[in-house]
Scaffold this active site. Sequence first.
Site, PDB file in Angstrom:
ATOM      1  N   LYS A 114       0.956   4.431   6.827  1.00  0.00           N
ATOM      2  CA  LYS A 114       0.397   5.668   5.709  1.00  0.00           C
ATOM      3  C   LYS A 114       1.239   7.132   5.753  1.00  0.00           C
ATOM      4  O   LYS A 114       1.813   7.222   6.532  1.00  0.00           O
ATOM      5  CB  LYS A 114      -1.287   5.657   5.982  1.00  0.00           C
ATOM      6  CG  LYS A 114      -2.250   4.531   5.732  1.00  0.00           C
ATOM      7  CD  LYS A 114      -1.934   4.105   4.748  1.00  0.00           C
ATOM      8  CE  LYS A 114      -3.017   2.873   5.012  1.00  0.00           C
ATOM      9  NZ  LYS A 114      -2.705   1.518   3.729  1.00  0.00           N
ATOM     10  N   SER A 163       0.599  -1.352  -0.271  1.00  0.00           N
ATOM     11  CA  SER A 163      -0.088  -0.263  -0.157  1.00  0.00           C
ATOM     12  C   SER A 163       0.976   1.381   0.329  1.00  0.00           C
ATOM     13  O   SER A 163       0.359   2.449  -0.130  1.00  0.00           O
ATOM     14  CB  SER A 163      -1.269  -0.530   1.003  1.00  0.00           C
ATOM     15  OG  SER A 163      -0.155   0.409   2.284  1.00  0.00           O
TER      16      SER A 163
END
Length: 264
Positions: free
Chosen positions: A143, A72
């Site tokens: 993230k 990701s």
Amino acid sequence: MDTETQHTERDRSSDREEGPRSVLSGRLPDRLSRRLAGRSWRGPGLLGLACAVFLLLLSQFVVQPFQIPSGSMEPTLRIGDRVLVNKLAYRFGSEPRRGDVVVFDGTGSFVREAPERDPVTGLLHATGAALGLTEPADTHFVKRVVGVGGDRVTCCDKGGRVEVNGVPVDEGYLHPGDAPSQVPFDIVVPRGTLWVMGDHRSQSRDSRDHLGEPGGGVVPVDKVIGRADWIGWPFGRWGSPAPTGAFRDVPEVPEARTPGGGHG
């Protein structure tokens, strides 16, 4: 004089004198060797235990290895990378900034509650994760910070870009071929929280995917574990994640703005 008798007595005398020596030369070295063997194992064992305790304390309070479990965050971070998370980055009044790559506990925002584990299994997994030997807990995520408290983050403008406080952001760190987002959104980030997204947008479940959930898609600042400052493994990828100037033109939001949690 009976010479045979003298020889016999001399032989017995020598036997008596040599007897204790044979005991000392036979049994005592065995005992000493056992003691020395015990000490030789004890020293490295205590040293190994001390090193393990030191590493656990270091990972708990200063810097923690974190194994990247998914793609990701590609190309910035790849599957299997071990990053070193700086736990002191936000300890002394500093807060995450736009563009920071952070590791956080997603309990209450990305996951509703931590999955139950057998206590022994949970302890072993937590120890392995703290040393970077196993994948992180199911509640831990990595993230990039795109919006901080008070920011209005929207997508997408006419050029297909994310906007922060009305300024389009050129996200050069995105995975080649990825659009900034296939999902439109418009949110004002509540104070004390973060809007986070993965660099590989088509492969990332991030703030966009949790908008309709109780946490609203944002991550509380106090759930941030630290900043991913270094890539420690593999050797060929040693270094820090490349800094980004994507948010340099984004204006700060006046404190007077009352953040709303709306999205559209």
